[in-house]
Design a protein around this motif. Structure first.
Motif, PDB file in Angstrom:
ATOM      1  N   THR A 131      -3.081  -8.789  -5.720  1.00 35.46           N
ATOM      2  CA  THR A 131      -1.989  -7.916  -5.290  1.00 35.46           C
ATOM      3  C   THR A 131      -1.732  -6.816  -6.310  1.00 35.46           C
ATOM      4  OG1 THR A 131      -0.990  -9.760  -4.091  1.00 35.46           O
ATOM      5  CG2 THR A 131       0.418  -7.861  -4.549  1.00 35.46           C
ATOM      6  N   SER A 132      -1.732  -7.145  -7.589  1.00 39.57           N
ATOM      7  CA  SER A 132      -1.476  -6.101  -8.588  1.00 39.57           C
ATOM      8  C   SER A 132      -2.571  -5.042  -8.550  1.00 39.57           C
ATOM      9  CB  SER A 132      -1.307  -6.695  -9.994  1.00 39.57           C
ATOM     10  OG  SER A 132      -2.485  -7.308 -10.457  1.00 39.57           O
ATOM     11  N   GLY A 133      -3.823  -5.457  -8.419  1.00 36.98           N
ATOM     12  CA  GLY A 133      -4.915  -4.491  -8.325  1.00 36.98           C
ATOM     13  C   GLY A 133      -4.817  -3.629  -7.074  1.00 36.98           C
ATOM     14  N   ALA A 134      -4.461  -4.246  -5.953  1.00 33.70           N
ATOM     15  CA  ALA A 134      -4.327  -3.498  -4.701  1.00 33.70           C
ATOM     16  C   ALA A 134      -3.224  -2.453  -4.805  1.00 33.70           C
ATOM     17  CB  ALA A 134      -4.060  -4.451  -3.534  1.00 33.70           C
ATOM     18  N   PHE A 135      -2.117  -2.802  -5.450  1.00 37.99           N
ATOM     19  CA  PHE A 135      -1.021  -1.829  -5.578  1.00 37.99           C
ATOM     20  C   PHE A 135      -1.342  -0.743  -6.600  1.00 37.99           C
ATOM     21  CE2 PHE A 135       1.322  -4.558  -2.824  1.00 37.99           C
ATOM     22  CZ  PHE A 135       2.200  -3.697  -2.168  1.00 37.99           C
ATOM     23  N   VAL A 136      -2.065  -1.065  -7.666  1.00 35.09           N
ATOM     24  CA  VAL A 136      -2.527  -0.006  -8.573  1.00 35.09           C
ATOM     25  C   VAL A 136      -3.331   1.008  -7.766  1.00 35.09           C
ATOM     26  CG1 VAL A 136      -4.193   0.545 -10.406  1.00 35.09           C
ATOM     27  CG2 VAL A 136      -2.566  -1.296 -10.757  1.00 35.09           C
ATOM     28  N   PHE A 137      -4.321   0.512  -7.054  1.00 36.11           N
ATOM     29  CA  PHE A 137      -5.214   1.386  -6.300  1.00 36.11           C
ATOM     30  C   PHE A 137      -4.467   2.163  -5.221  1.00 36.11           C
ATOM     31  CE2 PHE A 137      -8.111   2.352  -2.848  1.00 36.11           C
ATOM     32  CZ  PHE A 137      -9.095   3.055  -3.524  1.00 36.11           C
ATOM     33  N   ALA A 138      -3.653   1.472  -4.429  1.00 35.67           N
ATOM     34  CA  ALA A 138      -2.952   2.131  -3.320  1.00 35.67           C
ATOM     35  C   ALA A 138      -2.018   3.229  -3.819  1.00 35.67           C
ATOM     36  CB  ALA A 138      -2.173   1.093  -2.507  1.00 35.67           C
ATOM     37  N   LEU A 139      -1.279   2.959  -4.877  1.00 37.53           N
ATOM     38  CA  LEU A 139      -0.325   3.960  -5.366  1.00 37.53           C
ATOM     39  C   LEU A 139      -1.029   5.126  -6.050  1.00 37.53           C
ATOM     40  CD1 LEU A 139       2.485   1.534  -6.489  1.00 37.53           C
ATOM     41  CD2 LEU A 139       2.514   3.108  -4.552  1.00 37.53           C
ATOM     42  N   LEU A 140      -2.092   4.850  -6.782  1.00 38.22           N
ATOM     43  CA  LEU A 140      -2.840   5.964  -7.388  1.00 38.22           C
ATOM     44  C   LEU A 140      -3.497   6.830  -6.317  1.00 38.22           C
ATOM     45  CD1 LEU A 140      -4.647   4.418 -10.484  1.00 38.22           C
ATOM     46  CD2 LEU A 140      -2.733   6.016 -10.469  1.00 38.22           C
ATOM     47  N   ALA A 144      -1.048   7.638   2.209  1.00 35.40           N
ATOM     48  CA  ALA A 144      -0.068   6.745   1.580  1.00 35.40           C
ATOM     49  C   ALA A 144       0.299   5.569   2.486  1.00 35.40           C
ATOM     50  CB  ALA A 144       1.178   7.521   1.174  1.00 35.40           C
ATOM     51  N   ALA A 145       0.651   5.833   3.723  1.00 37.95           N
ATOM     52  CA  ALA A 145       1.079   4.739   4.615  1.00 37.95           C
ATOM     53  C   ALA A 145      -0.037   3.714   4.831  1.00 37.95           C
ATOM     54  CB  ALA A 145       1.596   5.287   5.941  1.00 37.95           C
ATOM     55  N   PRO A 146      -1.266   4.141   5.213  1.00 32.80           N
ATOM     56  CA  PRO A 146      -2.309   3.122   5.394  1.00 32.80           C
ATOM     57  C   PRO A 146      -2.642   2.357   4.110  1.00 32.80           C
ATOM     58  CG  PRO A 146      -3.065   5.255   6.233  1.00 32.80           C
ATOM     59  CD  PRO A 146      -1.716   5.457   5.623  1.00 32.80           C
ATOM     60  N   LEU A 147      -2.616   3.037   2.967  1.00 30.91           N
ATOM     61  CA  LEU A 147      -2.930   2.361   1.707  1.00 30.91           C
ATOM     62  C   LEU A 147      -1.849   1.341   1.340  1.00 30.91           C
ATOM     63  CD1 LEU A 147      -4.354   5.340  -0.333  1.00 30.91           C
ATOM     64  CD2 LEU A 147      -5.606   3.262   0.307  1.00 30.91           C
ATOM     65  N   LEU A 148      -0.592   1.690   1.555  1.00 36.71           N
ATOM     66  CA  LEU A 148       0.484   0.742   1.253  1.00 36.71           C
ATOM     67  C   LEU A 148       0.504  -0.419   2.243  1.00 36.71           C
ATOM     68  CD1 LEU A 148       3.225   3.228   0.075  1.00 36.71           C
ATOM     69  CD2 LEU A 148       1.902   1.630  -1.323  1.00 36.71           C
ATOM     70  N   ILE A 149       0.154  -0.152   3.483  1.00 31.94           N
ATOM     71  CA  ILE A 149       0.025  -1.243   4.462  1.00 31.94           C
ATOM     72  C   ILE A 149      -1.111  -2.175   4.043  1.00 31.94           C
ATOM     73  CG2 ILE A 149      -0.660  -1.780   6.848  1.00 31.94           C
ATOM     74  CD1 ILE A 149       0.935   0.791   7.643  1.00 31.94           C
ATOM     75  N   TRP A 150      -2.235  -1.599   3.616  1.00 32.30           N
ATOM     76  CA  TRP A 150      -3.368  -2.410   3.156  1.00 32.30           C
ATOM     77  C   TRP A 150      -2.963  -3.265   1.943  1.00 32.30           C
ATOM     78  CZ3 TRP A 150      -5.712  -1.584  -1.694  1.00 32.30           C
ATOM     79  CH2 TRP A 150      -6.765  -2.457  -1.962  1.00 32.30           C
ATOM     80  N   ALA A 151      -2.310  -2.666   0.948  1.00 30.12           N
ATOM     81  CA  ALA A 151      -1.915  -3.422  -0.250  1.00 30.12           C
ATOM     82  C   ALA A 151      -0.935  -4.539   0.119  1.00 30.12           C
ATOM     83  CB  ALA A 151      -1.298  -2.493  -1.297  1.00 30.12           C
TER      84      ALA A 151
END
Length: 182
Positions: free
Chosen positions: A115-124, A133-140
């Motif tokens: 989860t921490s890695g997914a949120f690093v990637f999604a937010l960057l 932004a929306a699809p990446l945050l949904i994915w994370a």
């Protein structure tokens, strides 16, 4: 209320939420899909995307790759240090009637590194490509959910992972924007 009582109450809430997610209806297609979402955050994807951005993305792609390298350089030691410090057992090891649906990478659950890695990637990535932004945050968020659904994390593990990942992404962008590392 004492600290022990507060901690016990938080654990009970975490356990109830875990049970609600883990005990949801399961079937082979759903488990396969959730496992794929979870596996998408195993890590190699981040390096491939950063490398492609650095090579083909021009100056902003190189900045993204540098931000990703810095964010993960912050995130990994924090995540690993907390995991070793807390040594919280995974639900599949702590609860007798819970069997993991995906082999866990180790015995400790807090915080969730996926989860921490997914949120690093999604937010960057969101900061460089706001349209995603929306699809990446949904994915994370789906990665976080998948880790609970598969029986390898409690919800609090994934919440902590999201906060760590988000904080490290933010810190890396702030450091680079302020010229603190250039």
């Amino acid at each position: 209320m004492t600290r022990t009582a507060i901690a016990q109450r938080l654990f009970e809430m975490d356990l109830r939420l875990f049970e609600r997610i883990f005990r949801r209806a399961h079937g082979r297609p759903l488990e396969t899909a959730v496992t794929l979402v979870s596996r998408s955050a195993d890590g190699p994807l981040y390096a491939v995307v950063a490398l492609l951005a650095a090579v083909a993305g021009g100056p902003s792609g190189r900045f993204f790759a540098l931000a990703a390298a810095l964010a993960f350089a912050l995130e990994r030691p924090i995540y690993k240090g907390m995991k070793q410090g807390f040594r919280r057992q995974r639900p599949c090891f702590l609860l007798g009637d819970v069997h993991h649906r995906l082999p866990p990478p180790d015995v400790h659950s807090f915080p969730s590194g996926h989860t921490s890695g997914a949120f690093v990637f999604a937010l960057l990535a969101s900061s460089f490509l706001p349209i995603l932004a929306a699809p990446l945050l949904i994915w994370a968020s789906a990665v976080a959910y998948s880790r609970v659904y598969l029986g390898v994390h409690f919800p609090a593990d994934t919440i902590a992972g999201a906060l760590i990942g988000g904080g490290c992404a933010h810190a890396a962008l702030r450091l680079l924007a302020s010229g603190g590392l250039t």
